[in-house]
Design a protein around this motif. Structure first.
Motif, PDB file in Angstrom:
ATOM      1  N   ALA A  24       0.829  -1.213   0.000  1.00 50.10           N
ATOM      2  CA  ALA A  24       0.000   0.000   0.000  1.00 50.10           C
ATOM      3  C   ALA A  24       0.858   1.255   0.000  1.00 50.10           C
ATOM      4  O   ALA A  24       0.517   2.261  -0.636  1.00 50.10           O
ATOM      5  N   LYS A  25       1.973   1.209   0.711  1.00 49.66           N
ATOM      6  CA  LYS A  25       2.883   2.357   0.744  1.00 49.66           C
ATOM      7  C   LYS A  25       3.477   2.626  -0.627  1.00 49.66           C
ATOM      8  O   LYS A  25       3.553   3.777  -1.085  1.00 49.66           O
ATOM      9  N   GLU A  26       3.919   1.569  -1.299  1.00 53.63           N
ATOM     10  CA  GLU A  26       4.479   1.741  -2.639  1.00 53.63           C
ATOM     11  C   GLU A  26       3.427   2.289  -3.603  1.00 53.63           C
ATOM     12  O   GLU A  26       3.719   3.167  -4.423  1.00 53.63           O
ATOM     13  N   LEU A  27       2.216   1.764  -3.493  1.00 59.24           N
ATOM     14  CA  LEU A  27       1.143   2.264  -4.355  1.00 59.24           C
ATOM     15  C   LEU A  27       0.829   3.726  -4.048  1.00 59.24           C
ATOM     16  O   LEU A  27       0.637   4.542  -4.960  1.00 59.24           O
ATOM     17  N   ALA A  28       0.801   4.059  -2.747  1.00 62.16           N
ATOM     18  CA  ALA A  28       0.525   5.453  -2.366  1.00 62.16           C
ATOM     19  C   ALA A  28       1.628   6.382  -2.849  1.00 62.16           C
ATOM     20  O   ALA A  28       1.354   7.499  -3.315  1.00 62.16           O
ATOM     21  N   ASN A  29       2.887   5.935  -2.755  1.00 63.19           N
ATOM     22  CA  ASN A  29       3.996   6.762  -3.249  1.00 63.19           C
ATOM     23  C   ASN A  29       3.901   6.961  -4.751  1.00 63.19           C
ATOM     24  O   ASN A  29       4.177   8.051  -5.268  1.00 63.19           O
ATOM     25  N   ALA A  30       3.521   5.897  -5.458  1.00 66.50           N
ATOM     26  CA  ALA A  30       3.370   6.032  -6.908  1.00 66.50           C
ATOM     27  C   ALA A  30       2.254   7.010  -7.247  1.00 66.50           C
ATOM     28  O   ALA A  30       2.406   7.864  -8.137  1.00 66.50           O
ATOM     29  N   GLU A  31       1.133   6.898  -6.534  1.00 66.35           N
ATOM     30  CA  GLU A  31       0.034   7.836  -6.777  1.00 66.35           C
ATOM     31  C   GLU A  31       0.432   9.254  -6.403  1.00 66.35           C
ATOM     32  O   GLU A  31       0.050  10.217  -7.072  1.00 66.35           O
ATOM     33  N   LYS A  32       1.210   9.379  -5.325  1.00 65.14           N
ATOM     34  CA  LYS A  32       1.676  10.707  -4.912  1.00 65.14           C
ATOM     35  C   LYS A  32       2.581  11.315  -5.968  1.00 65.14           C
ATOM     36  O   LYS A  32       2.464  12.499  -6.306  1.00 65.14           O
ATOM     37  N   ASN A  33       3.487  10.490  -6.517  1.00 67.25           N
ATOM     38  CA  ASN A  33       4.377  10.992  -7.571  1.00 67.25           C
ATOM     39  C   ASN A  33       3.591  11.395  -8.810  1.00 67.25           C
ATOM     40  O   ASN A  33       3.877  12.413  -9.441  1.00 67.25           O
ATOM     41  N   LYS A  34       2.589  10.591  -9.140  1.00 67.53           N
ATOM     42  CA  LYS A  34       1.752  10.946 -10.286  1.00 67.53           C
ATOM     43  C   LYS A  34       1.018  12.258 -10.035  1.00 67.53           C
ATOM     44  O   LYS A  34       0.915  13.098 -10.930  1.00 67.53           O
ATOM     45  N   LEU A  35       0.505  12.401  -8.805  1.00 68.33           N
ATOM     46  CA  LEU A  35      -0.205  13.632  -8.489  1.00 68.33           C
ATOM     47  C   LEU A  35       0.726  14.835  -8.540  1.00 68.33           C
ATOM     48  O   LEU A  35       0.363  15.900  -9.060  1.00 68.33           O
ATOM     49  N   GLU A  36       1.933  14.691  -7.984  1.00 64.19           N
ATOM     50  CA  GLU A  36       2.894  15.795  -8.042  1.00 64.19           C
ATOM     51  C   GLU A  36       3.241  16.146  -9.481  1.00 64.19           C
ATOM     52  O   GLU A  36       3.364  17.326  -9.831  1.00 64.19           O
ATOM     53  N   LYS A  37       3.383  15.126 -10.313  1.00 61.60           N
ATOM     54  CA  LYS A  37       3.673  15.379 -11.724  1.00 61.60           C
ATOM     55  C   LYS A  37       2.517  16.092 -12.400  1.00 61.60           C
ATOM     56  O   LYS A  37       2.707  17.040 -13.169  1.00 61.60           O
ATOM     57  N   ARG A  38       1.295  15.636 -12.096  1.00 60.94           N
ATOM     58  CA  ARG A  38       0.123  16.283 -12.686  1.00 60.94           C
ATOM     59  C   ARG A  38      -0.011  17.726 -12.208  1.00 60.94           C
ATOM     60  O   ARG A  38      -0.373  18.616 -12.976  1.00 60.94           O
ATOM     61  N   ILE A  39       0.285  17.944 -10.902  1.00 62.15           N
ATOM     62  CA  ILE A  39       0.214  19.306 -10.375  1.00 62.15           C
ATOM     63  C   ILE A  39       1.228  20.196 -11.075  1.00 62.15           C
ATOM     64  O   ILE A  39       0.935  21.336 -11.463  1.00 62.15           O
ATOM     65  N   GLN A  40       2.452  19.672 -11.258  1.00 62.89           N
ATOM     66  CA  GLN A  40       3.484  20.457 -11.931  1.00 62.89           C
ATOM     67  C   GLN A  40       3.094  20.749 -13.371  1.00 62.89           C
ATOM     68  O   GLN A  40       3.258  21.876 -13.864  1.00 62.89           O
ATOM     69  N   GLU A  41       2.586  19.727 -14.055  1.00 65.25           N
ATOM     70  CA  GLU A  41       2.147  19.930 -15.435  1.00 65.25           C
ATOM     71  C   GLU A  41       0.991  20.913 -15.497  1.00 65.25           C
ATOM     72  O   GLU A  41       0.919  21.749 -16.405  1.00 65.25           O
ATOM     73  N   PHE A  42       0.085  20.795 -14.534  1.00 70.54           N
ATOM     74  CA  PHE A  42      -1.063  21.704 -14.517  1.00 70.54           C
ATOM     75  C   PHE A  42      -0.611  23.144 -14.300  1.00 70.54           C
ATOM     76  O   PHE A  42      -1.079  24.062 -14.982  1.00 70.54           O
ATOM     77  N   ARG A  43       0.306  23.345 -13.346  1.00 73.34           N
ATOM     78  CA  ARG A  43       0.783  24.705 -13.073  1.00 73.34           C
ATOM     79  C   ARG A  43       1.553  25.258 -14.256  1.00 73.34           C
ATOM     80  O   ARG A  43       1.391  26.417 -14.633  1.00 73.34           O
ATOM     81  N   THR A  44       2.384  24.406 -14.860  1.00 71.31           N
ATOM     82  CA  THR A  44       3.130  24.850 -16.038  1.00 71.31           C
ATOM     83  C   THR A  44       2.188  25.210 -17.171  1.00 71.31           C
ATOM     84  O   THR A  44       2.340  26.248 -17.822  1.00 71.31           O
ATOM     85  N   GLN A  45       1.184  24.335 -17.391  1.00 65.09           N
ATOM     86  CA  GLN A  45       0.239  24.600 -18.470  1.00 65.09           C
ATOM     87  C   GLN A  45      -0.586  25.846 -18.181  1.00 65.09           C
ATOM     88  O   GLN A  45      -0.895  26.625 -19.086  1.00 65.09           O
ATOM     89  N   ALA A  46      -0.928  26.055 -16.894  1.00 67.75           N
ATOM     90  CA  ALA A  46      -1.692  27.254 -16.533  1.00 67.75           C
ATOM     91  C   ALA A  46      -0.884  28.516 -16.807  1.00 67.75           C
ATOM     92  O   ALA A  46      -1.423  29.517 -17.311  1.00 67.75           O
ATOM     93  N   GLU A  47       0.417  28.481 -16.496  1.00 64.84           N
ATOM     94  CA  GLU A  47       1.265  29.639 -16.783  1.00 64.84           C
ATOM     95  C   GLU A  47       1.391  29.870 -18.281  1.00 64.84           C
ATOM     96  O   GLU A  47       1.333  31.007 -18.754  1.00 64.84           O
ATOM     97  N   ILE A  48       1.546  28.764 -19.035  1.00 62.84           N
ATOM     98  CA  ILE A  48       1.646  28.894 -20.493  1.00 62.84           C
ATOM     99  C   ILE A  48       0.355  29.454 -21.066  1.00 62.84           C
ATOM    100  O   ILE A  48       0.359  30.348 -21.912  1.00 62.84           O
TER     101      ILE A  48
END
Length: 707
Positions: free
Chosen positions: A227-251
């Motif tokens: 469960a920890k590994e799955l949660a970390n993977a989901e967390k990394n995906k979320l962080e990536k999506r947040i970064q992409e979202f913020r970058t796309q919002a700025e663009i």
């Protein structure tokens, strides 16, 4: 120390007694320290016992006391075995507490308060007997030779009694000291050994209990690691999506400020840019394939129906179904009431299967649980100006049922919402029109062939060759120059300025709106269907972007630079489709408000002024010349009368050609008699009255529908 070898009262005996007493005093001090530590230890054991029970109770309240999704998500059913184990360990600790208290603390207290105290009291009695014996001896030995016999007998008896007491107390002291000497050799070892044995049994019982739980513990640890590994993977995906979202919002923000078409954002949410009519049309057509995309979403301030109420911040969503809805953020049920967990934790496999099922079910979030309200865009229109409010950044969505007054956070966001909602309304309308055309094609074909006279104009949107319906935009784009925007050359413009006779893209139409309706009256080619009557279309056919720009951009088309004594020392260049809004605003304002790009006629003697030439152009039915004269004039020539224009000299100048007709025009078609022209307040800098004036001078009222 060896036992007393000689019991006679001697210095060696006295020394040995003093040595034992000294050791007894030192032992007493150490026993006091050990006793204090033992008491603290049993207090700690008691607190640990209470803490274990409290921890078990809190753990039960945390995860196992309630059958709800939250308990399932945190592993409550699995924790029930651990709670029982903690309570069992607490009972073992209670037994250890009892052993330490009775075996160690109680025996230490007995040794300190009884044995050591007895030695102390024996010493006091011995000292008293020694003092009495010394006094009796001194009295007896101090007798004179002539002392009476009876006195000597009394003192001798007293001496014997004192000596007997001395000997008795001396041996009592010896016994007390020897008792302490004997007990110190086994008492403490026995107590400490018993305590260690109690600890051994305590940990042995705990080990046996935990050994039985060991397989289950490892199973839970394995699941937790997964469960920890799955949660970390989901967390990394979320962080990536947040970064992409913020970058796309700025663009997108930069592109919106620069008026560039943004791309699709991350996370599966398609965000459409300002220049988006065609993209939104394509995305809404994709809904027919079952794919629903979000065109725009975000927070807007919504004014309540009561004007005295506070503005409410609501989350609005515009999707490819053509649906605009917002969440109320109230009346939602708690998450814990959505699902119920049933089952026990008796079997490991059953526990984990139920735990996973309930955990996944409780982790899912359903937007349907939120209260939301839908705005029907099929019967709605949108306006930039918000009535009854002096706030900035407002716009209205108007439907027959209700008017929604909304406020964006900034100007770019407001324009983005307005453009996208407008594009969605356009797409919905076009879809309905296409559907009606398909359904009524045969009927329209037969009806138009039987009912239309040979001399009449074809109806709006009809192809004269195939007699099939054509959209207004297609008809108007066939006119010279109308295939591109009159301002930035963007292809396929979907908006028009009625009083300027030009077609515009959606970005430039927004700039024209900001000029005010007294300068440019903007209408949609697809939404404002009532405007596009056949007479209006014919007017646009007579002009077109190419001719209108030859009037308004005469100096640019002749490669002339504009001196910014009028334009602040910089040349004015025509914007392109990718230029920012600021460039368009500067250009359009200079073009229509300040008229910096118009080439005016040179003033020559003997030539009629513009106010007279417009009468000649109307008489000759030269619409383009009327348009040009109104545009280049610096004064109001629309509301002039015949007497204002034709003085005696001008009258004789044209009397040979138009003597009678001018008198007729003066009496029948004086623009000053038109009430709509009379009501105009600021005609100096615009063509607001162009259509009305031309219609009035030509004797028709077909143009009044656009007002």
């Amino acid at each position: 120390m060896a036992a007393f070898l000689k019991l006679e009262d001697s210095p060696m005996f006295q020394k040995q007694v003093c040595s034992l007493e000294s050791m007894a005093d030192e032992l007493k001090n150490r026993c006091q320290v050990l006793t204090e530590g033992s008491r603290k230890y049993i207090v700690a054991l008691g607190e640990a016992y209470n803490a274990d029970n409290s921890f078990a109770e809190s753990l039960e309240a945390f995860g196992c006391g309630h059958d709800d999704p939250l308990s399932a998500s945190i592993g409550g059913p699995i924790m029930s075995k651990f709670i029982s184990a903690f309570r069992e360990l607490a009972s073992y600790k209670e037994l250890l507490f009892s052993q330490v208290e009775h075996v160690l603390v109680d025996r230490l207290m007995h040794f300190t308060t009884v044995d050591l105290q007895d030695a102390k009291e024996s010493r006091q009695r011995f000292d008293k007997a020694t003092n009495g014996y010394s006094q009796a001896r001194e009295k007896f030995v101090s007798l004179k030779k002539n002392t009476p016999g009876d006195v000597v007998a009394v003192l001798e008896e007293d001496l014997e009694n004192s000596k007997s007491a001395f000997e008795r107390t001396r041996f009592n002291l010896v016994n007390s000291l020897m008792n302490i000497e004997a007990k110190k050799k086994y008492e403490f070892l026995e107590s400490i050994s018993a305590i260690m044995d109690g600890h051994l049994r305590y940990f042995k019982l705990g080990y046996e209990l935990l050994s039985q739980l060991e397989p289950f513990i490892h199973q839970v640890l394995t699941y937790a690691q997964q469960a920890k590994e799955l949660a970390n993977a989901e967390k990394n995906k979320l962080e990536k999506r947040i970064q992409e979202f913020r970058t796309q919002a700025e663009i997108d923000s930069l592109r919106a400020s620069g008026n560039i078409e943004p791309s699709t954002s991350s996370g599966g949410i398609h965000v459409i840019g300002v220049n988006s009519d065609k993209n939104i049309e394509a995305i809404m057509q994709s809904f027919t394939n079952g794919e629903v995309q979000v065109i725009k979403q975000g927070y807007l301030l919504k004014r309540p129906s009561s004007l005295r109420g506070d503005w409410n911040r609501r989350f609005f969503v515009l999707d490819s179904q053509g649906t605009l809805y917002y969440y109320r953020n109230k009346g939602t049920e708690p998450m814990g009431s959505l699902h119920q967990y049933t089952g026990s934790a008796e079997h490991n496999s059953g526990v984990f299967s139920r735990f996973r099922a309930n955990h996944n079910r409780s982790s899912s979030f359903n937007e349907e649980t939120l209260g939301y309200h839908t705005i029907d865009l099929r019967i709605s229109t949108i306006k930039m100006d918000a009535e009854d409010t002096d706030l900035r950044l407002c716009f209205r969505i108007i439907s027959p049922l209700k008017t929604y007054t909304l406020q964006a956070e900034n100007g770019a966001d407001r324009m983005d919402w307005v453009n996208k909602i407008t594009a969605v309304i356009t797409s919905l309308f076009n879809y309905r029109i296409r559907q009606q055309h398909v359904e009524n094609n045969d009927y329209s074909h037969s009806a138009s062939s039987n009912a239309r006279s040979p001399n009449s104009l074809p109806p709006l949107g009809t192809d004269r060759v195939s007699n099939r319906a054509k959209p207004v935009s297609a008809v108007l784009r066939e006119i010279s120059g109308n295939d591109v925007c009159a301002e930035c050359n963007a292809p396929e413009p979907d908006w028009a300025s009625l009083n300027l006779g030009i077609l515009l893209c959606i970005e430039c139409s927004g700039v024209h709106r900001n000029l005010g309706v007294h300068v440019s009256k903007v209408r949609s080619l697809t939404l404002d269907v009532k405007v596009w009557e056949s007479s209006i279309v014919e007017l646009f056919r007579s002009l077109g972007n190419a001719y209108c720009n030859s009037v308004w951009e005469g100096s640019l088309q002749k490669n002339e630079r504009v001196d910014e004594s009028n334009a602040h020392g910089t040349s004015i260049t025509k914007p392109c489709a990718k230029d920012p809004i600021s460039h368009r605003e500067k250009y359009i304002n200079a073009k229509y408000v300040e008229k910096l790009l118009i080439v005016r006629d040179a003033v020559q003697s003997g030539v009629l002024p513009n106010s007279a030439n417009i009468w000649q152009a109307v008489k000759a039915d030269n619409l383009r010349e009327v348009y040009r004269l109104i545009a280049i004039s610096d004064t109001n020539i629309v509301n002039t009368t015949f007497d204002d224009v034709f003085t005696i000299e001008l009258y004789h100048h044209v009397v040979d050609a138009q003597d009678s007709s001018l008198d007729s025009d003066k009496e029948e078609r004086d623009p000053s008699s038109c009430p709509r022209i009379k009501d105009s307040n600021e005609p100096e800098n615009c063509l607001q009255e162009l259509l009305c004036t031309i219609a009035f001078l030509k004797g028709t009222t077909d143009w009044q529908s656009i007002y």
